[in-house]
Scaffold this motif. Structure first.
Motif, PDB file in Angstrom:
ATOM      1  N   MET A   1       7.129 -10.401  -2.993  1.00  9.46           N
ATOM      2  CA  MET A   1       7.613  -9.591  -1.888  1.00  9.46           C
ATOM      3  C   MET A   1       6.568  -9.445  -0.799  1.00  9.46           C
ATOM      4  O   MET A   1       6.921  -9.279   0.355  1.00  9.46           O
ATOM      5  CB  MET A   1       8.010  -8.202  -2.391  1.00  9.46           C
ATOM      6  N   SER A   2       5.296  -9.494  -1.158  1.00  8.46           N
ATOM      7  CA  SER A   2       4.271  -9.281  -0.145  1.00  8.46           C
ATOM      8  C   SER A   2       3.644 -10.586   0.337  1.00  8.46           C
ATOM      9  O   SER A   2       2.556 -10.570   0.897  1.00  8.46           O
ATOM     10  CB  SER A   2       3.189  -8.348  -0.671  1.00  8.46           C
ATOM     11  N   ASN A  23       4.250  -5.564   4.249  1.00 10.63           N
ATOM     12  CA  ASN A  23       3.352  -5.854   3.125  1.00 10.63           C
ATOM     13  C   ASN A  23       2.483  -4.653   2.797  1.00 10.63           C
ATOM     14  O   ASN A  23       2.277  -4.320   1.630  1.00 10.63           O
ATOM     15  CB  ASN A  23       2.460  -7.055   3.452  1.00 10.63           C
ATOM     16  N   ILE A  26       4.503  -2.068   0.967  1.00 13.33           N
ATOM     17  CA  ILE A  26       4.788  -2.494  -0.408  1.00 13.33           C
ATOM     18  C   ILE A  26       3.564  -2.269  -1.291  1.00 13.33           C
ATOM     19  O   ILE A  26       3.660  -1.732  -2.405  1.00 13.33           O
ATOM     20  CB  ILE A  26       5.229  -3.973  -0.440  1.00 13.33           C
ATOM     21  N   GLN A  29       2.814   1.389  -2.163  1.00 13.79           N
ATOM     22  CA  GLN A  29       3.695   1.949  -3.181  1.00 13.79           C
ATOM     23  C   GLN A  29       3.116   1.759  -4.578  1.00 13.79           C
ATOM     24  O   GLN A  29       3.312   2.577  -5.458  1.00 13.79           O
ATOM     25  CB  GLN A  29       5.087   1.308  -3.107  1.00 13.79           C
TER      26      GLN A  29
END
Length: 131
Positions: A1-2, A23, A26, A29
């Motif tokens: 995802m990043s 990014n 993400i 988190q």
């Protein structure tokens, strides 16, 4: 995802800045979840998580308390300009964080029902003055 946005330095992909912001969100988190899980597990086992503001902990002397930017000689070296105390910079910062955390725990223990405890009496009442 990043993963980074597609493209090269010469020809960057579209919306690289927006992807960079995504990014960062993400990855942030992950630290929030780590903190949440740590707090949960400590509570479950009877422990307590104390959050400490890391501001100036690497510039403050753990021996005398003097804070100065000049105390931090390099990434790894710490030498207090006031008292001459020398230590690895990370070890010195860890000692400061521990001290601040313990102080916060003690100060919080002095609160009863959201109010700070009142002193038992004046100093003269506790320790009578000899005449």
């Amino acid at each position: 995802m990043s993963a980074s946005a597609r493209g090269t330095i010469e020809e960057p992909g579209r919306r690289v800045r927006a992807k960079s912001g995504l990014n960062k969100s993400i990855l942030d988190q992950g630290w929030f979840e780590f903190r949440r899980q740590l707090d949960y597990k400590l509570f479950w086992k009877g422990g307590m998580l104390v959050e400490v503001n890391p501001r100036h902990t690497s510039q403050r002397c753990s021996c005398c308390g003097h804070t100065s930017k000049e105390n931090r000689l390099s990434q790894a070296e710490f030498e207090c300009i006031a008292c001459g105390y020398e230590e690895n910079a990370d070890v010195n910062a860890a000692k400061n964080i521990k001290t601040v955390g313990q102080t916060e725990m003690v100060c919080e223990a002095n609160h009863v029902g959201g109010r700070q405890q009142e002193p038992v009496g004046t100093r003269e009442e506790v320790l009578p003055v000899a005449s």
